[in-house]
Write a protein that holds these residues in place. Structure first.
Motif, mmCIF file in Angstrom:
data_model
loop_
_atom_site.group_PDB
_atom_site.id
_atom_site.type_symbol
_atom_site.label_atom_id
_atom_site.label_comp_id
_atom_site.label_asym_id
_atom_site.label_seq_id
_atom_site.Cartn_x
_atom_site.Cartn_y
_atom_site.Cartn_z
ATOM 1 N N LYS A 135 0.382 -0.934 -0.043
ATOM 2 C CA LYS A 135 -0.084 0.139 0.030
ATOM 3 C C LYS A 135 0.790 1.096 0.280
ATOM 4 O O LYS A 135 0.565 1.867 -0.352
ATOM 5 N N VAL A 136 1.876 0.895 0.080
ATOM 6 C CA VAL A 136 2.228 2.676 0.680
ATOM 7 C C VAL A 136 3.193 2.306 -0.583
ATOM 8 O O VAL A 136 3.758 3.736 -1.341
ATOM 9 N N ALA A 137 3.898 1.516 -1.404
ATOM 10 C CA ALA A 137 4.138 1.433 -2.838
ATOM 11 C C ALA A 137 3.373 2.384 -3.640
ATOM 12 O O ALA A 137 3.343 3.251 -4.689
ATOM 13 N N THR A 138 2.035 1.561 -3.187
ATOM 14 C CA THR A 138 1.334 1.877 -4.615
ATOM 15 C C THR A 138 1.268 3.919 -4.405
ATOM 16 O O THR A 138 1.038 4.115 -5.077
ATOM 17 N N ASN A 139 0.887 4.269 -3.268
ATOM 18 C CA ASN A 139 0.221 5.656 -2.720
ATOM 19 C C ASN A 139 1.797 6.524 -2.722
ATOM 20 O O ASN A 139 1.429 6.963 -3.948
ATOM 21 N N PHE A 140 2.749 5.984 -3.362
ATOM 22 C CA PHE A 140 4.137 6.509 -3.554
ATOM 23 C C PHE A 140 4.165 6.632 -5.182
ATOM 24 O O PHE A 140 4.001 7.845 -5.522
ATOM 25 N N VAL A 141 3.334 5.687 -5.639
ATOM 26 C CA VAL A 141 3.556 5.533 -7.126
ATOM 27 C C VAL A 141 2.100 6.693 -7.839
ATOM 28 O O VAL A 141 2.094 7.012 -9.099
ATOM 29 N N GLU A 142 0.536 7.007 -7.070
ATOM 30 C CA GLU A 142 -0.016 7.126 -7.316
ATOM 31 C C GLU A 142 0.578 8.831 -7.081
ATOM 32 O O GLU A 142 -0.171 9.543 -7.983
ATOM 33 N N THR A 143 1.297 8.784 -6.392
ATOM 34 C CA THR A 143 1.356 10.370 -5.572
ATOM 35 C C THR A 143 2.362 11.051 -6.615
ATOM 36 O O THR A 143 2.363 12.392 -7.283
ATOM 37 N N VAL A 144 3.240 10.484 -7.433
ATOM 38 C CA VAL A 144 4.259 10.600 -8.468
ATOM 39 C C VAL A 144 2.913 11.026 -10.228
ATOM 40 O O VAL A 144 3.754 11.663 -10.526
ATOM 41 N N ARG A 145 2.445 9.795 -10.215
ATOM 42 C CA ARG A 145 1.787 10.020 -11.592
ATOM 43 C C ARG A 145 0.823 11.744 -11.055
ATOM 44 O O ARG A 145 0.284 11.498 -12.342
ATOM 45 N N ALA A 146 0.610 11.913 -10.316
ATOM 46 C CA ALA A 146 -0.577 12.962 -9.648
ATOM 47 C C ALA A 146 -0.055 13.891 -10.588
ATOM 48 O O ALA A 146 1.178 14.654 -10.159
#
Length: 184
Positions: free
Chosen positions: A173-184
């Motif tokens: 979940k942490v990794a997914t959140n980091f990826v989503e933040t980068v995409r935003a």
């Protein structure tokens, strides 16, 4: 010669500590959100907090910080370092060196409080509750040997299968959140 070398290295050490603390706050904020999605004991602790409750951990006076909100039903949402409204509870490290000691797991949070390295601004009962949540999180995501140094009391009922499964879910979940933040 050594004094001159020390004067040149000292700013680099300070910068490295600052970057480490900043990264750890980002990881911890996302991990608090994640653990509140996967662990019933964390959810039960968080349910006692008011909905909309904002928690901040920071380095004084205006250094790195993490902000999480209790959104209800025991869940946290990570807000980065920007609060949508005034903070309800702030735990503040008095110096970057103090934050580094705790966040590099060289000193327990309870010892940092005892050594007057931190301040609490807000309701002490909420601070105790958030400390228990942070200790539970660290018990999951850190190797047991490190976690035992980091938390006041390692949970006796936390066994390896539960620890590994929960840690894997939290890290995903942490990794997914980091990826989503980068995409935003």
């Amino acid at each position: 010669m050594t004094d001159m070398l020390a004067k040149r290295i000292q700013p680099m050490v300070f910068q490295a500590r600052r970057l480490y603390v900043e990264l750890m706050f980002q990881v911890m904020g996302r991990a608090l959100q994640a653990v509140s999605e996967v662990d019933e004991k964390v959810q039960n602790e968080a349910r006692a907090l008011p909905d909309g409750f904002l928690f901040e951990m920071m380095v004084m006076p205006d250094g790195s910080k993490l902000i999480v909100e209790h959104t209800g039903q025991g869940r946290f949402r990570y807000h980065g370092d920007k609060a949508p409204r005034p903070i309800d509870l702030s735990i503040q490290f008095k110096h970057i060196a103090h934050a580094f000691l705790v966040l590099s797991f060289q000193e327990k949070t309870s010892v940092a409080f005892a050594n007057d390295r931190m301040l609490v601004d807000g309701d002490i009962s909420y601070a105790v509750r958030m400390t228990r949540v942070l200790n539970r999180l660290e018990s999951f995501i850190l190797p047991k040997m490190v976690a035992e140094r980091a938390v006041k009391e390692y949970p006796a009922d936390l066994h390896l299968p539960e620890k590994l499964i929960s840690a894997a879910r939290i890290y995903l979940k942490v990794a997914t959140n980091f990826v989503e933040t980068v995409r935003a």
